[in-house]
Design a protein around this motif. Sequence first.
Motif, short mmCIF file in Angstrom:
data_model
loop_
_atom_site.label_atom_id
_atom_site.label_comp_id
_atom_site.label_asym_id
_atom_site.label_seq_id
_atom_site.Cartn_x
_atom_site.Cartn_y
_atom_site.Cartn_z
N TYR A 30 -0.69 -5.47 3.28
CA TYR A 30 -0.61 -4.29 4.13
C TYR A 30 -0.63 -4.73 5.59
O TYR A 30 -1.08 -5.84 5.91
N THR A 77 -6.15 -7.87 -1.76
CA THR A 77 -5.44 -7.42 -0.57
C THR A 77 -5.26 -8.59 0.39
O THR A 77 -6.11 -9.48 0.47
N ALA A 81 -3.54 -9.11 4.56
CA ALA A 81 -3.11 -8.30 5.71
C ALA A 81 -2.38 -9.15 6.73
O ALA A 81 -2.70 -10.32 6.94
N SER A 131 0.82 -1.21 0.00
CA SER A 131 0.00 0.00 0.00
C SER A 131 0.85 1.26 0.00
O SER A 131 0.35 2.36 -0.22
N GLN A 134 -6.48 -1.12 -0.60
CA GLN A 134 -7.63 -1.28 -1.50
C GLN A 134 -7.51 -0.35 -2.71
O GLN A 134 -7.89 -0.72 -3.83
N ARG A 142 -5.62 -0.31 5.40
CA ARG A 142 -6.49 -1.09 4.51
C ARG A 142 -6.96 -0.27 3.31
O ARG A 142 -6.99 -0.76 2.18
#
Length: 246
Positions: free
Chosen positions: A38, A61, A63, A16, A46, A42
């Motif tokens: 990421y 994505t 995380a 990101s 995105q 977030r």
Amino acid sequence: MGSSGTDRVALVTGGSGGIGRAVAERLAADGTAVAVHYAGNRERAQAAVAAVTGAGGRAITVAGDVADENAMAAVFDEAEAAFGGIDVVVNTAGTMVLGPIADFDLDALDRMHRTNVRGAFVVSQQAARRVRAGGAIINVSTSVSRLQFPGYGPYVASKRAVEGITLILARELRGRDITVNTVAPGPTATPLFLDGKSQEQVDALAAAPPLERLGRPEDIAESVAFLAGPARWVNGQTLYTNGGLA
């Protein structure tokens, strides 16, 4: 599992951020499906995915804390489940805290090294177990390891460690047809770099390379794309991408 971009899959940690997002978009432009990782942001992740898919690429994505081996195992699982495997891992996740060694806060040192050293190690470890034949693992260091600017000691210590991990992992993966390299950017115009610097400082750094400008995230992404795809004979190297600064 072949070498053409259309069936390759990349995981980009820190995807990101400035350099990470540029890498994700650049690899996607080559036809690579991208898992944009990421830790906290977030919305920005995105946005990176939206940029890729809006240009006709494939992206999701994922995380997790790069220093948490269970979280990163789950991230690799997600990427494999979405796209069928992983061919390229680009580890751009990192933090930078500056200050002189003599009075540097050791808690800050530990936090930075947790992300930059342990995080790079955890991601490299997962990559070493999972990247398919013909793949590439790319870590990110810094050209300041050559420039030796005062105030960068704790940060350079973390990035020199990353270079060491990279160089040895390249040899440990003998016989797997996987390259392992490091890209070491010079001053690059990202929010992380520009934060806290005066215009005079920025101008001085921009004037320093023979090409007389700051790097752009896209410049770094071009080197990553080279190592991720066509550069099959470059292995166990640190590529200084800095316009001739160091």
